[in-house]
Write a protein that holds these residues in place. Structure first.
Motif, PDB file in Angstrom:
ATOM      1  N   ASP A  78       3.698 -14.647   0.682  1.00 52.80           N
ATOM      2  CA  ASP A  78       4.187 -13.080   1.017  1.00 52.80           C
ATOM      3  C   ASP A  78       2.310 -12.564   1.106  1.00 52.80           C
ATOM      4  OD1 ASP A  78       5.419 -10.902  -0.069  1.00 52.80           O
ATOM      5  OD2 ASP A  78       4.442 -10.953  -1.205  1.00 52.80           O
ATOM      6  N   ASP A  79       1.132 -12.775   0.324  1.00 54.43           N
ATOM      7  CA  ASP A  79      -0.167 -13.026   0.255  1.00 54.43           C
ATOM      8  C   ASP A  79      -0.268 -12.574   1.330  1.00 54.43           C
ATOM      9  OD1 ASP A  79       0.614 -11.518  -2.193  1.00 54.43           O
ATOM     10  OD2 ASP A  79      -0.189 -13.387  -3.060  1.00 54.43           O
ATOM     11  N   ASP A  84       2.192  -9.421   2.976  1.00 54.18           N
ATOM     12  CA  ASP A  84       2.223  -7.705   2.261  1.00 54.18           C
ATOM     13  C   ASP A  84       0.196  -7.908   2.273  1.00 54.18           C
ATOM     14  OD1 ASP A  84       4.679  -7.258   2.448  1.00 54.18           O
ATOM     15  OD2 ASP A  84       4.804  -8.673  -0.057  1.00 54.18           O
ATOM     16  N   ARG A  89      -3.548 -12.042  -7.319  1.00 50.27           N
ATOM     17  CA  ARG A  89      -1.477 -12.859  -7.429  1.00 50.27           C
ATOM     18  C   ARG A  89      -2.330 -13.404  -8.738  1.00 50.27           C
ATOM     19  NH1 ARG A  89       3.342 -11.874  -6.750  1.00 50.27           N
ATOM     20  NH2 ARG A  89       2.838 -11.637  -4.373  1.00 50.27           N
TER      21      ARG A  89
END
Ligand code: IPE
Ligand code: IPE
Ligand code: MG
Ligand code: MG
Ligand code: MG
Length: 288
Positions: A78-79, A84, A89
């Motif tokens: 996701d990062d 994104d 995190r």
């Protein structure tokens, strides 16, 4: 929650030993992406669902760890810049920042497959039917019909105008489905009655959606110091969220309604479910 964090961290550490092989960089990245904090909410759901049915904690903690491995893979991917593009995190640089994009992709892939390896291991449960049900359930919850499908919608939402129904479906898929499976897994281990299984799934469905609503609120009004992640990213990426559609106050009201519903879903459970009820209130009021 501290007890769950401790139990699951010990299990995860055993599953991710240090390595001196030539490919050790991969194992280091996997360890960084898993043993870097995290609320361990999904393990909490597995363990406390299982405790409703007096399941052996040794089975429950391995299933909890498998689900957390899969969750950590989803965060690493996701990062990534292609998703994104996040730098922070759990209070630390994201895995592709600590290593590089390719290593982060591979670490995510390896965590995903390790999750299924753990579930299919006889140490997790002696009954192969139970193991098979867990494997199939996790696959279904996190593939195109679940989390990954939700992630696709999330990215498409940056460039399309979604109505509230589609946003609801997106959030239930990307975040809700894994939490539902976490509770279902406890019920599968406990051979719970269909009625109790359904009640727990409904609880997790409402909780999971509320969790993503509060995640979206925190992206707007939280600070990186509180959440350990970049903030303001959803707005900057033009994401379709409850907050972008209905505003922060209505989104909070919506989360409250979902949490009330989640607690009502547990009405036939005794005081052993009090921590699941407390968790629902925590999700509503969390700053992390
Ligand atoms: C973050 O999940 C991703 C979402 C589904 C919103 P968490 O907020 O549970 O992340 P950790 O595991 O505690 O870091
Ligand atoms: C991530 O949702 C959901 C999954 C990883 C499946 P977000 O993109 O909102 O999560 P954060 O805010 O980066 O933790
Ligand atoms: Mg995302
Ligand atoms: Mg994100
Ligand atoms: Mg978010």
């Amino acid at each position: 929650m501290e007890e769950v964090v401790d139990l699951v961290n010990r299990t995860l550490t055993k599953l991710l030993p240090e390595s001196d092989l030539p490919e050790a960089r991969l194992m280091q990245a996997m360890r960084s992406g898993v043993l870097n904090g995290g609320k361990r909410l999904r393990p909490f759901l597995v363990i406390h669902s299982a405790l409703q049915f007096n399941v052996d904690l040794n089975c429950a903690r391995r299933v909890a760890a498998a689900i957390e491995l899969l969750h950590c893979y989803s965060l690493i991917h996701d990062d990534l810049p292609a998703m994104d593009n996040a730098d922070l995190r759990r209070g630390q640089p994201t895995i592709h920042k600590q290593y590089d994009d390719a290593t982060a992709i591979l670490a995510g892939d390896a965590l995903l497959t390790l999750a299924f390896e753990v579930l299919s291991d006889p140490q997790t449960h002696s009954d192969p039917h139970v193991r098979c049900e867990l494997v199939g359930g996790l696959a279904k919850a996190t593939g195109f019909q679940g989390m990954v499908g939700g992630q696709m919608l999330d990215l498409l939402g940056e460039t399309s105008a979604f109505d509230l129904n589609t946003i609801n479906r997106l959030q239930r898929m990307k975040t809700g489905r894994l939490m539902v499976f976490a509770c279902e897994a406890g019920a599968i281990l406990g051979k719970a009655s269909p009625q109790k299984q359904r009640a727990l799934s409904s609880y997790a469905n409402n909780l999971g959606l509320a969790f993503q609503v509060t995640d979206d609120i925190l992206d707007v009004e939280g600070t990186s110091a509180e959440t350990g992640k970049d903030t303001g990213k959803d707005n900057a990426a033009n994401k379709a969220t409850f907050v972008s559609t209905m505003g922060k106050d209505a989104a909070h009201q919506h989360a409250r309604m979902l949490i009330d519903q989640a607690i009502t879903n547990l009405k036939d459970f005794d005081s052993r479910a009090d921590l699941l009820r407390d968790l629902a209130l925590y999700v509503l009021n969390r700053r992390v």
